[in-house]
Design a protein around this motif. Structure first.
Motif, mmCIF file in Angstrom:
data_model
loop_
_atom_site.group_PDB
_atom_site.id
_atom_site.type_symbol
_atom_site.label_atom_id
_atom_site.label_comp_id
_atom_site.label_asym_id
_atom_site.label_seq_id
_atom_site.Cartn_x
_atom_site.Cartn_y
_atom_site.Cartn_z
ATOM 1 N N GLU A 41 0.822 -1.210 0.000
ATOM 2 C CA GLU A 41 0.000 0.000 0.000
ATOM 3 C C GLU A 41 0.857 1.262 0.000
ATOM 4 O OE1 GLU A 41 -3.032 -0.007 2.981
ATOM 5 O OE2 GLU A 41 -3.675 -2.037 2.459
ATOM 6 N N ALA A 42 1.937 1.250 0.761
ATOM 7 C CA ALA A 42 2.829 2.408 0.830
ATOM 8 C C ALA A 42 3.863 2.393 -0.296
ATOM 9 C CB ALA A 42 3.545 2.442 2.178
ATOM 10 N N GLY A 43 3.998 1.253 -0.969
ATOM 11 C CA GLY A 43 4.999 1.136 -2.030
ATOM 12 C C GLY A 43 6.407 1.117 -1.486
ATOM 13 N N SER A 44 6.590 0.493 -0.318
ATOM 14 C CA SER A 44 7.910 0.496 0.304
ATOM 15 C C SER A 44 8.398 -0.914 0.599
ATOM 16 C CB SER A 44 7.893 1.321 1.594
ATOM 17 O OG SER A 44 7.097 0.680 2.568
ATOM 18 N N VAL A 45 9.704 -1.032 0.660
ATOM 19 C CA VAL A 45 10.348 -2.290 1.007
ATOM 20 C C VAL A 45 11.532 -1.978 1.914
ATOM 21 C CG1 VAL A 45 11.855 -2.310 -1.029
ATOM 22 C CG2 VAL A 45 11.334 -4.456 0.105
ATOM 23 N N THR A 46 11.773 -2.853 2.882
ATOM 24 C CA THR A 46 12.932 -2.736 3.757
ATOM 25 C C THR A 46 13.829 -3.939 3.497
ATOM 26 O OG1 THR A 46 11.611 -1.622 5.438
ATOM 27 C CG2 THR A 46 13.718 -2.541 6.150
ATOM 28 N N THR A 62 26.465 0.593 -1.998
ATOM 29 C CA THR A 62 25.604 -0.516 -2.399
ATOM 30 C C THR A 62 24.153 -0.190 -2.068
ATOM 31 O OG1 THR A 62 27.399 -2.100 -2.027
ATOM 32 C CG2 THR A 62 25.158 -2.993 -2.133
ATOM 33 N N ILE A 63 23.921 0.329 -0.885
ATOM 34 C CA ILE A 63 22.571 0.709 -0.471
ATOM 35 C C ILE A 63 22.007 1.766 -1.410
ATOM 36 C CG2 ILE A 63 21.259 1.905 1.334
ATOM 37 C CD1 ILE A 63 23.053 0.392 3.376
ATOM 38 N N GLN A 64 22.814 2.753 -1.736
ATOM 39 C CA GLN A 64 22.351 3.821 -2.623
ATOM 40 C C GLN A 64 21.998 3.252 -3.995
ATOM 41 O OE1 GLN A 64 24.783 7.247 -2.631
ATOM 42 N NE2 GLN A 64 23.653 8.255 -4.241
ATOM 43 N N ARG A 69 18.183 1.971 -8.263
ATOM 44 C CA ARG A 69 17.815 1.033 -9.324
ATOM 45 C C ARG A 69 16.468 0.360 -9.078
ATOM 46 N NH1 ARG A 69 23.496 -2.182 -10.165
ATOM 47 N NH2 ARG A 69 24.806 -0.348 -10.460
ATOM 48 N N MET A 70 16.200 -0.021 -7.818
ATOM 49 C CA MET A 70 14.965 -0.750 -7.538
ATOM 50 C C MET A 70 13.734 0.101 -7.819
ATOM 51 S SD MET A 70 13.628 -2.826 -4.144
ATOM 52 C CE MET A 70 15.092 -3.803 -4.022
ATOM 53 N N THR A 71 13.758 1.367 -7.429
ATOM 54 C CA THR A 71 12.593 2.219 -7.659
ATOM 55 C C THR A 71 12.372 2.479 -9.149
ATOM 56 O OG1 THR A 71 13.917 4.216 -7.270
ATOM 57 C CG2 THR A 71 12.682 3.328 -5.397
ATOM 58 N N LYS A 72 13.422 2.368 -9.943
ATOM 59 C CA LYS A 72 13.279 2.537 -11.392
ATOM 60 C C LYS A 72 12.791 1.259 -12.066
ATOM 61 C CE LYS A 72 16.670 6.171 -12.021
ATOM 62 N NZ LYS A 72 17.977 6.550 -12.582
ATOM 63 N N GLU A 73 13.256 0.117 -11.571
ATOM 64 C CA GLU A 73 12.957 -1.154 -12.227
ATOM 65 C C GLU A 73 11.652 -1.805 -11.773
ATOM 66 O OE1 GLU A 73 15.050 -5.496 -12.620
ATOM 67 O OE2 GLU A 73 16.334 -3.736 -12.835
ATOM 68 N N ILE A 74 11.250 -1.571 -10.530
ATOM 69 C CA ILE A 74 10.033 -2.189 -10.004
ATOM 70 C C ILE A 74 9.042 -1.070 -9.698
ATOM 71 C CG2 ILE A 74 9.041 -3.677 -8.218
ATOM 72 C CD1 ILE A 74 11.837 -4.931 -7.889
ATOM 73 N N PRO A 75 8.074 -0.842 -10.596
ATOM 74 C CA PRO A 75 7.190 0.318 -10.489
ATOM 75 C C PRO A 75 6.391 0.402 -9.189
ATOM 76 C CG PRO A 75 6.698 -0.953 -12.498
ATOM 77 C CD PRO A 75 7.773 -1.669 -11.761
ATOM 78 N N GLU A 76 6.075 -0.723 -8.579
ATOM 79 C CA GLU A 76 5.288 -0.699 -7.340
ATOM 80 C C GLU A 76 6.084 -0.155 -6.161
ATOM 81 O OE1 GLU A 76 3.957 -4.536 -9.468
ATOM 82 O OE2 GLU A 76 5.751 -3.334 -9.317
ATOM 83 N N ILE A 77 7.403 -0.155 -6.273
ATOM 84 C CA ILE A 77 8.258 0.289 -5.171
ATOM 85 C C ILE A 77 8.627 1.749 -5.362
ATOM 86 C CG2 ILE A 77 10.459 -0.070 -3.963
ATOM 87 C CD1 ILE A 77 8.410 -2.333 -3.579
#
Length: 123
Positions: A41-46, A62-64, A69-77
Motif C-alpha cells: 500500500e505504501a509502495g515500500s520495502v525494507t 551498495t545501499i544507494q 535502481r529498484m525504484t526505477k525497475e520495479i514500479p510498485e516500489i
C-alpha cells in the motif's frame, strides 16, 4: 485469478530476483541481502544487508545503488529502506559519522543538488 497473497508473493519474488540479478557481488563478497518487510500500500520495502556487508566500507554505495535502481525497475516500489549492522555503531571510535548516503543528500544532511543519483557503486 490472482489473490492478494499471490500478488505479494510475486512482488517479493521480483525484488529477490532484482537483488540477485543486479547485486551478485553481495553474495560473492560474503554478504547477504534479505527482505525484511514489504508494504504494498505504501509502495515500500525494507532490505537488510548482513554478513560481510555489516562492516564493509562500500555498503553505503551498495545501499544507494539498490535504492536508485529498484525504484526505477520495479514500479510498485517507491521507497526503499536498506539497513546493515552499522546503525548501532554510529558515533563509535573514529567518529567518522559514516552512514548510508542516499540520492538528494550528503553525509552532512545537505542537498547535493539536481537530479544527481549520487556516486556509482564500484561494480
Amino acid at each position: 485469478m490472482s489473490t492478494e497473497t499471490d500478488d505479494g508473493d510475486d512482488l517479493r519474488e521480483r525484488i529477490t530476483n532484482f537483488l540477485r540479478r543486479n547485486f551478485p557481488q553481495i553474495q560473492m563478497h560474503g554478504g547477504s541481502a534479505a527482505i525484511e518487510e514489504i508494504d504494498r500500500e505504501a509502495g515500500s520495502v525494507t532490505i537488510r544487508l548482513g554478513g560481510a556487508c555489516s562492516g564493509c566500507g562500500i555498503s553505503p554505495m551498495t545501499i544507494q545503488a539498490i535504492k536508485t535502481r529498484m525504484t526505477k525497475e520495479i514500479p510498485e516500489i517507491e521507497t526503499v529502506e536498506a539497513r546493515t549492522g552499522m546503525e548501532q555503531q554510529e558515533g563509535m571510535a573514529g567518529g567518522s559519522g559514516m552512514s548510508p548516503s542516499f540520492p538528494g543528500g550528503d553525509s552532512r544532511g545537505g542537498d547535493v543538488g539536481g537530479d544527481d543519483e549520487g556516486p556509482e557503486a564500484p561494480f
